[in-house]
Design an enzyme around this catalytic site. Structure first.
Site, PDB file in Angstrom:
ATOM      1  N   LYS A 143      -2.943  20.258  32.937  1.00  0.00           N
ATOM      2  CA  LYS A 143      -2.659  18.852  33.245  1.00  0.00           C
ATOM      3  C   LYS A 143      -3.058  18.494  34.676  1.00  0.00           C
ATOM      4  O   LYS A 143      -3.655  17.447  34.924  1.00  0.00           O
ATOM      5  CB  LYS A 143      -1.156  18.563  33.029  1.00  0.00           C
TER       6      LYS A 143
ATOM      7  N   THR B 264       5.977  31.078  38.252  1.00  0.00           N
ATOM      8  CA  THR B 264       6.758  32.317  38.302  1.00  0.00           C
ATOM      9  C   THR B 264       5.887  33.568  38.317  1.00  0.00           C
ATOM     10  O   THR B 264       6.399  34.662  38.534  1.00  0.00           O
ATOM     11  CB  THR B 264       7.685  32.406  37.068  1.00  0.00           C
ATOM     12  N   GLY B 265       4.584  33.415  38.040  1.00  0.00           N
ATOM     13  CA  GLY B 265       3.696  34.580  38.013  1.00  0.00           C
ATOM     14  C   GLY B 265       3.862  35.452  36.771  1.00  0.00           C
ATOM     15  O   GLY B 265       3.216  36.481  36.636  1.00  0.00           O
ATOM     16  N   ARG B 266       4.743  35.034  35.849  1.00  0.00           N
ATOM     17  CA  ARG B 266       4.961  35.853  34.648  1.00  0.00           C
ATOM     18  C   ARG B 266       3.714  35.831  33.754  1.00  0.00           C
ATOM     19  O   ARG B 266       3.048  34.810  33.648  1.00  0.00           O
ATOM     20  CB  ARG B 266       6.132  35.283  33.822  1.00  0.00           C
TER      21      ARG B 266
ATOM     22  N   GLN C   6       5.373  20.234  31.710  1.00  0.00           N
ATOM     23  CA  GLN C   6       5.656  21.054  30.529  1.00  0.00           C
ATOM     24  C   GLN C   6       4.761  20.594  29.357  1.00  0.00           C
ATOM     25  O   GLN C   6       3.664  20.126  29.591  1.00  0.00           O
ATOM     26  CB  GLN C   6       7.145  21.030  30.154  1.00  0.00           C
TER      27      GLN C   6
ATOM     28  N   ASP D 183       1.263  24.303  30.720  1.00  0.00           N
ATOM     29  CA  ASP D 183       0.136  24.994  31.362  1.00  0.00           C
ATOM     30  C   ASP D 183      -1.201  24.742  30.670  1.00  0.00           C
ATOM     31  O   ASP D 183      -2.099  25.583  30.703  1.00  0.00           O
ATOM     32  CB  ASP D 183       0.403  26.516  31.438  1.00  0.00           C
TER      33      ASP D 183
ATOM     34  N   THR E  35      12.615  23.015  27.526  1.00  0.00           N
ATOM     35  CA  THR E  35      13.105  22.591  28.830  1.00  0.00           C
ATOM     36  C   THR E  35      14.125  21.467  28.597  1.00  0.00           C
ATOM     37  O   THR E  35      14.412  21.108  27.449  1.00  0.00           O
ATOM     38  CB  THR E  35      11.954  22.178  29.758  1.00  0.00           C
TER      39      THR E  35
ATOM     40  N   SER F 241     -13.117  20.952  29.004  1.00  0.00           N
ATOM     41  CA  SER F 241     -13.098  21.609  30.307  1.00  0.00           C
ATOM     42  C   SER F 241     -13.639  23.027  30.149  1.00  0.00           C
ATOM     43  O   SER F 241     -13.225  23.751  29.244  1.00  0.00           O
ATOM     44  CB  SER F 241     -11.668  21.610  30.840  1.00  0.00           C
TER      45      SER F 241
ATOM     46  N   GLY G 152     -14.046  25.263  32.956  1.00  0.00           N
ATOM     47  CA  GLY G 152     -13.748  26.076  34.133  1.00  0.00           C
ATOM     48  C   GLY G 152     -12.676  25.380  34.945  1.00  0.00           C
ATOM     49  O   GLY G 152     -12.398  24.197  34.735  1.00  0.00           O
TER      50      GLY G 152
ATOM     51  N   GLY H  38       4.129  23.841  37.341  1.00  0.00           N
ATOM     52  CA  GLY H  38       3.153  24.365  38.295  1.00  0.00           C
ATOM     53  C   GLY H  38       1.812  23.829  37.853  1.00  0.00           C
ATOM     54  O   GLY H  38       1.290  24.248  36.831  1.00  0.00           O
ATOM     55  N   HIS H  39       1.297  22.849  38.579  1.00  0.00           N
ATOM     56  CA  HIS H  39       0.053  22.179  38.184  1.00  0.00           C
ATOM     57  C   HIS H  39      -1.053  22.582  39.157  1.00  0.00           C
ATOM     58  O   HIS H  39      -0.963  22.298  40.347  1.00  0.00           O
ATOM     59  CB  HIS H  39       0.253  20.662  38.160  1.00  0.00           C
TER      60      HIS H  39
HETATM   61  P1  GDP Z   1      -0.692  22.688  34.048  1.00  0.00           P
HETATM   62  O1  GDP Z   1       0.689  23.183  34.284  1.00  0.00           O
HETATM   63  O2  GDP Z   1      -0.856  22.030  32.723  1.00  0.00           O
HETATM   64  O3  GDP Z   1      -1.219  21.839  35.170  1.00  0.00           O
HETATM   65  O4  GDP Z   1      -1.609  24.000  33.997  1.00  0.00           O
HETATM   66  P2  GDP Z   1      -1.535  25.258  35.008  1.00  0.00           P
HETATM   67  O5  GDP Z   1      -2.130  24.850  36.292  1.00  0.00           O
HETATM   68  O6  GDP Z   1      -0.183  25.858  35.027  1.00  0.00           O
HETATM   69  O7  GDP Z   1      -2.439  26.306  34.228  1.00  0.00           O
HETATM   70  C1  GDP Z   1      -3.752  26.062  33.935  1.00  0.00           C
HETATM   71  C2  GDP Z   1      -4.600  27.182  34.559  1.00  0.00           C
HETATM   72  O8  GDP Z   1      -5.889  27.159  34.002  1.00  0.00           O
HETATM   73  C3  GDP Z   1      -4.798  26.992  36.048  1.00  0.00           C
HETATM   74  O9  GDP Z   1      -4.892  28.259  36.646  1.00  0.00           O
HETATM   75  C4  GDP Z   1      -6.135  26.267  36.140  1.00  0.00           C
HETATM   76  O10 GDP Z   1      -6.808  26.486  37.362  1.00  0.00           O
HETATM   77  C5  GDP Z   1      -6.871  26.891  34.992  1.00  0.00           C
HETATM   78  N1  GDP Z   1      -7.838  26.024  34.311  1.00  0.00           N
HETATM   79  C6  GDP Z   1      -7.775  24.694  34.060  1.00  0.00           C
HETATM   80  N2  GDP Z   1      -8.817  24.297  33.300  1.00  0.00           N
HETATM   81  C7  GDP Z   1      -9.550  25.398  33.071  1.00  0.00           C
HETATM   82  C8  GDP Z   1     -10.741  25.659  32.326  1.00  0.00           C
HETATM   83  O11 GDP Z   1     -11.323  24.779  31.690  1.00  0.00           O
HETATM   84  N3  GDP Z   1     -11.194  26.937  32.297  1.00  0.00           N
HETATM   85  C9  GDP Z   1     -10.573  27.954  32.958  1.00  0.00           C
HETATM   86  N4  GDP Z   1     -11.088  29.173  32.869  1.00  0.00           N
HETATM   87  N5  GDP Z   1      -9.441  27.743  33.671  1.00  0.00           N
HETATM   88  C10 GDP Z   1      -8.945  26.500  33.709  1.00  0.00           C
HETATM   89  P1  IMO Z   2       3.968  22.975  33.478  1.00  0.00           P
HETATM   90  O1  IMO Z   2       4.266  21.563  33.901  1.00  0.00           O
HETATM   91  C1  IMO Z   2       5.056  26.384  30.993  1.00  0.00           C
HETATM   92  C2  IMO Z   2       9.300  26.975  30.171  1.00  0.00           C
HETATM   93  C3  IMO Z   2       9.970  28.173  30.776  1.00  0.00           C
HETATM   94  C4  IMO Z   2      11.055  28.446  29.742  1.00  0.00           C
HETATM   95  C5  IMO Z   2      11.454  27.030  29.320  1.00  0.00           C
HETATM   96  C6  IMO Z   2      12.670  26.503  30.032  1.00  0.00           C
HETATM   97  O2  IMO Z   2       3.371  23.819  34.554  1.00  0.00           O
HETATM   98  O3  IMO Z   2       3.193  23.001  32.211  1.00  0.00           O
HETATM   99  P2  IMO Z   2      13.174  25.634  32.485  1.00  0.00           P
HETATM  100  O4  IMO Z   2      12.859  26.247  33.813  1.00  0.00           O
HETATM  101  O5  IMO Z   2      12.563  24.312  32.266  1.00  0.00           O
HETATM  102  O6  IMO Z   2      14.640  25.677  32.178  1.00  0.00           O
HETATM  103  O7  IMO Z   2      12.509  26.650  31.423  1.00  0.00           O
HETATM  104  O8  IMO Z   2      10.341  26.202  29.591  1.00  0.00           O
HETATM  105  N1  IMO Z   2       8.613  26.098  31.149  1.00  0.00           N
HETATM  106  C7  IMO Z   2       7.290  26.036  31.281  1.00  0.00           C
HETATM  107  N2  IMO Z   2       6.310  26.723  30.662  1.00  0.00           N
HETATM  108  N3  IMO Z   2       4.739  25.411  31.865  1.00  0.00           N
HETATM  109  C8  IMO Z   2       5.700  24.687  32.471  1.00  0.00           C
HETATM  110  O9  IMO Z   2       5.430  23.611  33.248  1.00  0.00           O
HETATM  111  C9  IMO Z   2       7.053  25.002  32.220  1.00  0.00           C
HETATM  112  N4  IMO Z   2       8.235  24.527  32.651  1.00  0.00           N
HETATM  113  C10 IMO Z   2       9.172  25.193  31.963  1.00  0.00           C
HETATM  114  O10 IMO Z   2       9.075  29.255  30.892  1.00  0.00           O
HETATM  115  O11 IMO Z   2      10.485  29.084  28.621  1.00  0.00           O
HETATM  116 MG    MG Z   3       1.709  24.944  34.792  1.00  0.00          MG
END
Ligand code: GDP
Ligand code: IMO
Ligand code: MG
Length: 422
Positions: free
Chosen positions: A16, A301-303, A224, A13, A239, A411, A413, A40-41
């Site tokens: 990416k 997952t919204g966690r 991940q 998260d 993972t 970054s 925002g 979840g990207h």
């Molecule tokens: P990923 O799994 O690595 O693609 O990241 P996620 O999408 O799960 O989580 C990143 C969260 O941060 C998302 O809600 C993005 O919209 C948000 N985000 C990304 N870059 C920035 C930033 O520079 N500032 C803020 N405030 N939010 C960001």
């Molecule tokens: P992105 O690509 C954050 C975490 C889960 C759990 C562990 C194992 O959005 O960054 P799994 O479902 O793979 O068996 O879970 O890994 N996890 C993540 N945490 N971002 C993710 O993906 C994740 N994918 C798995 O929360 O702790």
């Molecule tokens: Mg993510």
């Protein structure tokens, strides 16, 4: 041409999806190489937010090829939901998205086994996303998996044989009540299989290598993060795939000497979802502030995400494993309103100071912090490094001096446009 890799250096998260979308105009081909719908990207542009789980984050840019590589595990039901919702927005991916025949399928029973396994672990659970990732990769490594290419012949027969193994386990070992859930999920899952059949199913390793040979530029999008890698992460709270640069080689069929730049993404602080050790975690009001300001809730997952200060010991380890050539710092704006910002530069392990990442991140690991002044100004709206507050520039220089890798993008925002190159 070479294959550039972009991956998360922390616990996932990091942002990416956003950065792949920002970098996509520079590439011809965008690929995913591991993980599955546990990812979840998030991407934001034109005031719309998209969350992708299986599909590479290049699909919103015209004239790009997107490939799901052999290292990915695919849940057809989730894939179909993604495809259908993109189609509603006017993005028809049938021509632009190619799928490896060697990618493995997540069966409905893999999800149930994930749930059964987590329930059996009780308090020791991994905190899995419950998408069936672990059981699907277990079958792959155990040579019992089903691949996308299997859809093309005698599929029902092969499917039934695997499901029998799984339901035996669910019944006899886990004593898990699965029948209704399986019936419900199978319906959308088989609809998803029909959706997948409408796509080009390819020998992606050959296609990708030919594209590279013909001068096309390729970026591999990690899922991940390095701290969740099956070998080098905080095992067993990880993972089930190799999330590191080497994973791009095995997950795409690209030789190590074909890897070019490695972009390592990190948040200006740290987060983690699910269980497992997290040395710089803040369980106090500061952690809560990071979560509130950063909207730190899981995209899949919204966690609520656990939050803490930046950990340079872990980051340095990730950079070593991944061979990172440039760094990308995300979510700097979340730190806009802190008087001081702490950065973990060492661990104290059993009373000894160290900058090396230990075998186990257990209760004996204590983070040692250095404190830097905050900038106390909003970064949203800052469009150039020239306008960075002095304290932000100092924060970045401090990180670079400890990690010996340049921070090339900052970054500020979630939107595409809120991205500053240095
Ligand atoms: P990923 O799994 O690595 O693609 O990241 P996620 O999408 O799960 O989580 C990143 C969260 O941060 C998302 O809600 C993005 O919209 C948000 N985000 C990304 N870059 C920035 C930033 O520079 N500032 C803020 N405030 N939010 C960001
Ligand atoms: P992105 O690509 C954050 C975490 C889960 C759990 C562990 C194992 O959005 O960054 P799994 O479902 O793979 O068996 O879970 O890994 N996890 C993540 N945490 N971002 C993710 O993906 C994740 N994918 C798995 O929360 O702790
Ligand atoms: Mg993510």
């Amino acid at each position: 041409m070479k294959v550039d890799v972009l991956l998360g250096l922390q616990w996932g998260d990091e942002g990416k999806g956003k950065v792949v979308d920002v970098l996509t105009p520079r590439y011809d081909v965008i690929t995913r190489f591991q993980g599955g719908p546990n990812a979840g990207h998030t991407l934001e542009f034109n005031n719309i937010k998209h969350v992708l789980h299986t599909i590479p984050s290049g699909i919103f840019r015209a004239d790009k090829i997107n490939i799901i590589g052999n290292g990915v595990v695919i849940d057809p039901s989730i894939f179909k939901t993604e495809i259908d919702s993109l189609l509603k927005l006017g993005f028809d991916l049938k021509k632009t998205l190619l799928i490896s025949k060697k990618a493995h399928l997540i069966l409905p029973t893999h999800r149930l086994l994930d749930a059964a396994s987590e329930a059996a672990k009780g308090a020791d659970k991994i905190g899995s996303t419950l998408k069936g990732i672990g059981p699907a990769y277990r079958d792959k490594i155990g040579r019992d998996g089903l691949r996308i290419g299997d859809i093309l012949s005698n599929f029902e027969e092969k499917y039934k044989a695997r499901v029998k193994q799984h339901t035996d386990l669910l019944t006899n070992y886990y004593h898990f009540d699965y029948e209704e859930a399986l019936r419900d999920y199978e319906k959308t899952w088989f609809e998803g299989i029909e959706t997948i059949k409408q796509f080009q199913l390819i020998d992606s390793e050959t296609v990708i290598n030919k594209l590279v040979e013909s001068g096309k530029s390729v970026i591999a999008e990690g899922a991940q993060g390095t701290m969740l890698d099956i070998d080098f992460g905080s095992y067993p709270f990880v993972t089930s795939s190799n999330t590191i640069t080497a994973g791009a080689c095995t997950g795409l069929g690209v030789a190590p000497n074909k890897i070019g730049k490695v972009y390592g993404i990190f948040k200006a602080y740290c987060t983690r979802v699910g269980s497992g050790p997290f040395p710089t975690e803040l369980l106090d009001a500061t952690g809560q502030k990071l979560r509130d300001v950063g909207h730190e809730f899981g995209s899949t997952t919204g966690r609520p995400r656990r939050c803490g200060w930046l950990d340079l010991v872990a980051l340095k380890y990730a950079i070593m494993i991944d061979g990172v050539t440039e760094l990308i710092m995300m979510k700097a704006d979340v730190l806009d309103d802190f008087d001081s910002i702490e950065v973990c530069t060492k661990y104290k392990v059993d009373g000894q100071l160290t900058e090396d990442f230990p075998y186990e991140l257990d209760g004996n690991v204590e983070p040692v912090y250095e404190s830097l002044p905050g900038w106390k100004k909003p970064l949203t709206g800052v469009t150039s490094e020239k306008n960075f507050p002095k304290e932000l520039s100092e924060y970045i220089q401090f990180i670079e001096s400890k990690l010996n890798v340049p921070v090339r993008i900052v970054s500020v925002g979630p939107d595409r446009s809120q991205t500053i190159e240095r």
